[in-house]
Scaffold this motif. Structure first.
Motif, mmCIF file in Angstrom:
data_model
loop_
_atom_site.group_PDB
_atom_site.id
_atom_site.type_symbol
_atom_site.label_atom_id
_atom_site.label_comp_id
_atom_site.label_asym_id
_atom_site.label_seq_id
_atom_site.Cartn_x
_atom_site.Cartn_y
_atom_site.Cartn_z
ATOM 1 N N HIS A 195 33.907 63.632 31.423
ATOM 2 C CA HIS A 195 32.690 62.912 31.054
ATOM 3 C C HIS A 195 31.529 63.886 31.116
ATOM 4 N N CYS A 196 30.498 63.590 30.350
ATOM 5 C CA CYS A 196 29.390 64.536 30.256
ATOM 6 C C CYS A 196 28.154 63.832 29.719
ATOM 7 N N GLN A 197 27.049 64.530 29.793
ATOM 8 C CA GLN A 197 25.809 64.005 29.261
ATOM 9 C C GLN A 197 25.796 64.143 27.749
ATOM 10 N N SER A 198 25.204 63.171 27.092
ATOM 11 C CA SER A 198 25.105 63.214 25.633
ATOM 12 C C SER A 198 23.674 62.931 25.207
ATOM 13 N N ASP A 199 23.351 63.344 24.008
ATOM 14 C CA ASP A 199 22.021 63.115 23.469
ATOM 15 C C ASP A 199 22.126 63.073 21.953
ATOM 16 N N TRP A 200 21.064 62.673 21.291
ATOM 17 C CA TRP A 200 21.072 62.632 19.837
ATOM 18 C C TRP A 200 20.808 64.010 19.275
ATOM 19 N N ASP A 201 21.554 64.365 18.249
ATOM 20 C CA ASP A 201 21.369 65.645 17.582
ATOM 21 C C ASP A 201 19.974 65.702 16.965
ATOM 22 N N LYS A 202 19.326 66.836 17.143
ATOM 23 C CA LYS A 202 17.970 67.005 16.613
ATOM 24 C C LYS A 202 17.958 68.123 15.581
ATOM 25 N N GLY A 203 18.667 67.881 14.467
ATOM 26 C CA GLY A 203 18.560 68.794 13.344
ATOM 27 C C GLY A 203 19.626 69.848 13.221
ATOM 28 N N LYS A 204 20.654 69.842 14.080
ATOM 29 C CA LYS A 204 21.704 70.870 13.966
ATOM 30 C C LYS A 204 22.704 70.542 12.865
ATOM 31 N N THR A 205 22.758 69.279 12.454
ATOM 32 C CA THR A 205 23.589 68.883 11.322
ATOM 33 C C THR A 205 22.758 68.016 10.400
ATOM 34 N N LYS A 206 23.265 67.820 9.189
ATOM 35 C CA LYS A 206 22.590 66.955 8.222
ATOM 36 C C LYS A 206 23.093 65.517 8.312
ATOM 37 N N ALA A 207 24.165 65.300 9.089
ATOM 38 C CA ALA A 207 24.731 63.954 9.190
ATOM 39 C C ALA A 207 23.831 63.068 10.043
ATOM 40 N N ALA A 208 23.713 61.836 9.638
ATOM 41 C CA ALA A 208 22.875 60.901 10.380
ATOM 42 C C ALA A 208 23.571 60.428 11.647
ATOM 43 N N ASP A 209 22.762 60.070 12.641
ATOM 44 C CA ASP A 209 23.276 59.473 13.878
ATOM 45 C C ASP A 209 24.414 60.284 14.485
ATOM 46 N N THR A 210 24.161 61.556 14.692
ATOM 47 C CA THR A 210 25.145 62.437 15.311
ATOM 48 C C THR A 210 24.775 62.671 16.770
ATOM 49 N N LEU A 211 25.780 62.547 17.648
ATOM 50 C CA LEU A 211 25.585 62.823 19.059
ATOM 51 C C LEU A 211 25.929 64.280 19.339
ATOM 52 N N ILE A 212 25.194 64.900 20.232
ATOM 53 C CA ILE A 212 25.523 66.232 20.703
ATOM 54 C C ILE A 212 25.886 66.111 22.178
ATOM 55 N N HIS A 213 26.962 66.757 22.589
ATOM 56 C CA HIS A 213 27.422 66.595 23.966
ATOM 57 C C HIS A 213 28.035 67.894 24.482
ATOM 58 N N LYS A 214 28.284 67.935 25.789
ATOM 59 C CA LYS A 214 28.810 69.136 26.417
ATOM 60 C C LYS A 214 30.170 68.893 27.064
ATOM 61 N N CYS A 215 30.864 67.857 26.632
ATOM 62 C CA CYS A 215 32.226 67.643 27.129
ATOM 63 C C CYS A 215 33.134 68.759 26.624
ATOM 64 N N ASP A 216 33.995 69.297 27.487
ATOM 65 C CA ASP A 216 34.931 70.345 27.086
ATOM 66 C C ASP A 216 35.925 69.781 26.076
ATOM 67 N N THR A 217 36.134 70.519 25.000
ATOM 68 C CA THR A 217 37.071 70.086 23.969
ATOM 69 C C THR A 217 37.917 71.261 23.533
ATOM 70 N N SER A 218 38.981 70.965 22.820
ATOM 71 C CA SER A 218 39.815 72.008 22.222
ATOM 72 C C SER A 218 40.603 71.357 21.095
ATOM 73 N N PRO A 219 41.305 72.154 20.270
ATOM 74 C CA PRO A 219 42.171 71.563 19.255
ATOM 75 C C PRO A 219 43.097 70.508 19.878
ATOM 76 N N GLY A 220 43.312 69.456 19.171
ATOM 77 C CA GLY A 220 44.104 68.339 19.684
ATOM 78 C C GLY A 220 43.245 67.176 20.142
ATOM 79 N N MET A 221 41.968 67.464 20.480
ATOM 80 C CA MET A 221 41.042 66.398 20.869
ATOM 81 C C MET A 221 40.390 65.738 19.660
#
Length: 387
Positions: A195-221
């Motif tokens: 689990h991790c903190q999340s926030d709304w993306d502020k311009g890093k992508t063009k997609a609407a309503d995108t969350l940015i987070h710091k949860c560890d991920t890897s292929p398969g997730m």
């Protein structure tokens, strides 16, 4: 809080742990799920195709939500993946505790598939964010379309449960999200959570309503839902993870419009931009042998082939961590034997059947262990040789 080092393509291309290794910047805050039979973990499962794994979550007894790229190869082949199936609560080498289900059909966005086919194919080994700018832009700017709802061949048991979809906006999102799935840098087919903190993306992508987070991920997730525990003490899926970059991980939030579209797909409702694909499945089991040791082994198998003949095949060299396809059969049982390459005293033997292994005139008989297939449908089988 830190994140797993992975390129956008690595996060996209949900491959098995034998194919890709990954590193963690800082400490790894993921933890192995011990009780995958407990809700909500049993409602989260593994998607297995012939060459890849992903994560998906039940949203009712017969439907799962996942990433579109988990079922359509947007990277190289630009084709639908073959023989996909879903195992809820899968956690390691044990057979699916809640059954194995073929994925019968899938609802996706036409625009996502159409644009994916236009992008030049990119091999995993050749991917680079700068040299493949068009592909990288496609990955990060079409997140809100990289979503699929898939229908299973039959309902899961009532006790397994499912996760409801909850719409969120910039005022209602909880500050922390959970992410659970099947990272390829961990033991094959094991379930991990964080689990991790999340926030709304502020311009890093063009997609609407995108969350940015710091949860560890890897292929398969890929395809894992971002979920929260609400005031009523229930878990709700609020978004979907499909891709990350070298500096950020993203999840598409379920706003009102997207939630309604996914619920429509679940109920068989197609809008003008919906594409429905029906999957066909092979009528036999494909058996893979998996070396889970830190040293190479020789492995052998005795099985009834598709012509009804009993065949002994060996020796198959498997490097540390390697899995390999070795046989196809319609039978519900087969026999295996393996030994370490550096020390024959380390072996995996049985007394259920004795067969000569090898083609030389000096080939010896070895005691082989019987393996029973419990799956109700024809699916790939992975037999582990653990250490």
């Amino acid at each position: 809080m830190k994140r797993l080092l992975s390129s956008a393509l690595l996060a996209l291309t949900a491959v098995t742990s034998a194919q890709v290794s990954a590193g963690v910047i800082g400490s790894d805050e993921r933890s192995r799920v011990v009780s995958a039979h407990v809700y909500p973990y049993r409602a989260i499962g593994l998607i297995q195709t012939e060459k890849a794994t992903c994560t998906a979550t039940l949203i009712d007894k017969t439907h799962i939500v996942t990433a579109a790229h988990c079922l359509f190869d947007v990277q190289e082949n630009k084709q639908w993946k073959r023989n996909p199936y879903f195992i809820p609560g899968k956690n390691g080498s044990a057979a699916g505790p809640n059954g194995v289900y073929q994925i019968k059909r899938v609802f996706v966005d036409k625009q996502y598939i159409r644009q994916a086919k236009k992008i030049k194919p990119v091999a995993l080994a050749q991917y680079h964010e700068q040299s493949n700018a068009a592909f990288h832009s496609f990955l990060t700017n079409k997140l809100d379309l990289d979503i699929a709802v898939a229908e299973l061949d039959r309902p899961v048991a009532e006790r397994v449960g499912f996760m409801e979809l909850k719409s969120v906006n910039r005022k209602s999102l909880a500050p922390y999200i959970h992410l659970t799935g099947y990272p390829s840098d961990k033991t094959l087919h094991t379930q991990w959570t964080t689990h991790c903190q999340s926030d709304w993306d502020k311009g890093k992508t063009k997609a609407a309503d995108t969350l940015i987070h710091k949860c560890d991920t890897s292929p398969g997730m890929s395809g894992a839902v971002a979920y929260v525990k609400d005031f009523d003490d229930k878990y709700y899926a609020v978004g979907l993870f499909s891709v990350g970059t070298m500096s950020h991980n993203f999840a598409t939030a379920f706003d009102d419009g997207l939630r309604e579209r996914l619920l429509g797909w679940k109920n068989g409702i197609e809008d003008n931009n919906t594409l429905v694909h029906e999957f066909s499945h092979e009528k036999f089991h494909k058996i893979h042998l998996s070396n889970q040791c830190t040293f190479p082994i020789y492995a052998a198998i005795n099985y009834r082939n598709l012509n009804g003949e009993w065949i002994t095949s060996g020796w198959r060299h498997l490097d540390a961590g390697e899995s390999a396809y070795v046989a196809s059969t319609k039978d519900k049982s087969y026999y295996v034997y393996a030994k370490a390459t550096h020390n024959t005293a380390i072996n995996w033997k049985g007394t259920d059947k004795f067969e000569k292994i090898g083609s030389s005139k000096h080939a010896k008989k070895h005691g082989m262990k019987s393996v029973k297939i419990k799956d109700e449908v024809f699916t790939p089988q992975y037999h582990p040789f653990p250490c």
